[in-house]
Write a protein that holds these residues in place. Structure first.
Motif, PDB file in Angstrom:
ATOM      1  N   ASP A   4       0.812  -1.219   0.000  1.00 48.95           N
ATOM      2  CA  ASP A   4       0.000   0.000   0.000  1.00 48.95           C
ATOM      3  C   ASP A   4       0.846   1.269   0.000  1.00 48.95           C
ATOM      4  O   ASP A   4       0.305   2.377   0.112  1.00 48.95           O
ATOM      5  CB  ASP A   4      -0.972   0.006   1.185  1.00 48.95           C
ATOM      6  N   ALA A   5       2.171   1.131  -0.143  1.00 45.95           N
ATOM      7  CA  ALA A   5       3.061   2.290  -0.247  1.00 45.95           C
ATOM      8  C   ALA A   5       4.433   1.795  -0.707  1.00 45.95           C
ATOM      9  O   ALA A   5       4.755   0.613  -0.568  1.00 45.95           O
ATOM     10  CB  ALA A   5       3.177   3.019   1.088  1.00 45.95           C
ATOM     11  N   VAL A   6       5.226   2.712  -1.250  1.00 43.38           N
ATOM     12  CA  VAL A   6       6.570   2.356  -1.715  1.00 43.38           C
ATOM     13  C   VAL A   6       7.554   3.404  -1.203  1.00 43.38           C
ATOM     14  O   VAL A   6       7.320   4.609  -1.337  1.00 43.38           O
ATOM     15  CB  VAL A   6       6.651   2.291  -3.254  1.00 43.38           C
ATOM     16  N   PRO A 107       0.961   5.587  -2.465  1.00 43.75           N
ATOM     17  CA  PRO A 107       1.758   6.681  -1.888  1.00 43.75           C
ATOM     18  C   PRO A 107       3.237   6.312  -1.903  1.00 43.75           C
ATOM     19  O   PRO A 107       3.601   5.147  -1.704  1.00 43.75           O
ATOM     20  CB  PRO A 107       1.228   6.796  -0.455  1.00 43.75           C
ATOM     21  N   LYS A 108       4.071   7.306  -2.132  1.00 42.31           N
ATOM     22  CA  LYS A 108       5.508   7.061  -2.269  1.00 42.31           C
ATOM     23  C   LYS A 108       6.298   8.021  -1.381  1.00 42.31           C
ATOM     24  O   LYS A 108       5.858   9.138  -1.109  1.00 42.31           O
ATOM     25  CB  LYS A 108       5.933   7.227  -3.730  1.00 42.31           C
ATOM     26  N   HIS A 131       5.357  13.477  -6.756  1.00 43.40           N
ATOM     27  CA  HIS A 131       5.286  12.017  -6.639  1.00 43.40           C
ATOM     28  C   HIS A 131       5.342  11.539  -5.188  1.00 43.40           C
ATOM     29  O   HIS A 131       4.909  10.416  -4.903  1.00 43.40           O
ATOM     30  CB  HIS A 131       6.447  11.365  -7.397  1.00 43.40           C
ATOM     31  N   PHE A 132       5.869  12.357  -4.285  1.00 46.73           N
ATOM     32  CA  PHE A 132       6.194  11.853  -2.952  1.00 46.73           C
ATOM     33  C   PHE A 132       5.394  12.527  -1.845  1.00 46.73           C
ATOM     34  O   PHE A 132       5.237  13.747  -1.814  1.00 46.73           O
ATOM     35  CB  PHE A 132       7.689  12.039  -2.686  1.00 46.73           C
ATOM     36  N   ASP A 165       0.650   6.616   6.295  1.00 50.77           N
ATOM     37  CA  ASP A 165      -0.410   5.808   6.904  1.00 50.77           C
ATOM     38  C   ASP A 165      -0.491   4.430   6.248  1.00 50.77           C
ATOM     39  O   ASP A 165      -1.561   3.943   5.881  1.00 50.77           O
ATOM     40  CB  ASP A 165      -1.761   6.523   6.794  1.00 50.77           C
ATOM     41  N   ALA A 166       0.693   3.826   6.072  1.00 50.89           N
ATOM     42  CA  ALA A 166       0.783   2.545   5.366  1.00 50.89           C
ATOM     43  C   ALA A 166       0.841   1.371   6.340  1.00 50.89           C
ATOM     44  O   ALA A 166       1.363   1.487   7.456  1.00 50.89           O
ATOM     45  CB  ALA A 166       2.020   2.535   4.478  1.00 50.89           C
TER      46      ALA A 166
END
Length: 220
Positions: A4-6, A107-108, A131-132, A165-166
Motif C-alpha cells: 500500500d506504499a513504496v 503513496p511514495k 510524486h512523494f 499511513d501505510a
C-alpha cells in the motif's frame, strides 16, 4: 497482501550517482583533508562514512585529529559538489525513474542517507515533488544525529510509513543498508540496480533496473 506504499532510496535507485562507487566523493574528501595536512586512506574514509554509532565515529575522528565540526564541514562541501555535478549533468536521473513513478499509484516516499540538502535538491531539480508524500534524509546540522538516523536504523523508514499511513509498504533500494533497514522495519524489500551482489541478503524481489519494479504484483 498488496503493497500500500513504496519507499525509495535515492542514490543508485532514482539517480545514477554510483558509476564509480562514489570514488569522486572520496577523492574530494582526501584532497580537502590533505590540504590540512591529514592523510586519509580509502579504508579510513569507508570506516568514517559507514559508521553507525556516534561513539565509534568519535573514536575514529580522534584517531585522525578531527572534530565533529571538521566532519560537518567536509560533508557539506561534498554535498555542495554533488549538487554541482547534478547541475553539470555528471549525475543524472535514471531514464526509467519518471515512468516508474508515474505508473505506481500507491503513496511514495524517499528515504536516503545522503544529506537532506542534496536529497531535496534532487527531488526539486527533477520536478519529482508531486510524486512523494514525504522526503526524508538526515541533516548535517547535528552530525551525531546524522549518524544515528542513517539506514539501517529504521527511524526514517518508520517515519515515512507513519506519514503515508501505510500498513504494508515496500522498500526499494540498491545497497545492503536498504535491505537491512527493511528487515529492521519489518517490511519487504526490492533490490534494484545492484552494483555488486549481496550474498548475505535475500530480498523479496531483485531486478537489474528500476523498471523491473513494475513487475511486482499490484504496483502498476
Amino acid at each position: 497482501m498488496k503493497y500500500d506504499a513504496v519507499i525509495f532510496d535515492k542514490d543508485g535507485v532514482l539517480i545514477d550517482s554510483m558509476e564509480d562507487g562514489f570514488a569522486w566523493a572520496d577523492r574530494l574528501r582526501q584532497k580537502l583533508m590533505r590540504e590540512r595536512g591529514i592523510e586519509l586512506t580509502a579504508e579510513d574514509l569507508k570506516d568514517i562514512i559507514l559508521a553507525q554509532k556516534p561513539s565509534d565515529l568519535n573514536r575514529m575522528l580522534q584517531n585522525h585529529g578531527l572534530t565533529w565540526e571538521d566532519l560537518q564541514s567536509l560533508e557539506r562541501k561534498v554535498a555542495e559538489r554533488k549538487i554541482q555535478r547534478l547541475k553539470d549533468g555528471e549525475i543524472s536521473l535514471y531514464p526509467a525513474a519518471e515512468k516508474v513513478l508515474d505508473r505506481i499509484d500507491q503513496p511514495k516516499a524517499v528515504v536516503s542517507n545522503a544529506p537532506l540538502m542534496t536529497t531535496e535538491f534532487v527531488v526539486q531539480y527533477y520536478n519529482l515533488d508531486h510524486h512523494f508524500e514525504t522526503v526524508l534524509s538526515p541533516t548535517t546540522d547535528d552530525m551525531k544525529e546524522y549518524v544515528k538516523r542513517k539506514k539501517p536504523n529504521p527511524e526514517m523508514v518508520r517515519e515515512a510509513i507513519e506519514k503515508m499511513d501505510a500498513d504494508n509498504p515496500l522498500m526499494v533500494g540498491d545497497t545492503s543498508d536498504d535491505m537491512e533497514v527493511a528487515e529492521n522495519a519489518g517490511i519487504d524489500c526490492c533490490l534494484v540496480n545492484p552494483y555488486k551482489p549481496y550474498v548475505n541478503h535475500d530480498p523479496e524481489y531483485r531486478f537489474d533496473s528500476l523498471e523491473g519494479l513494475l513487475e511486482v504484483p499490484g504496483l502498476s
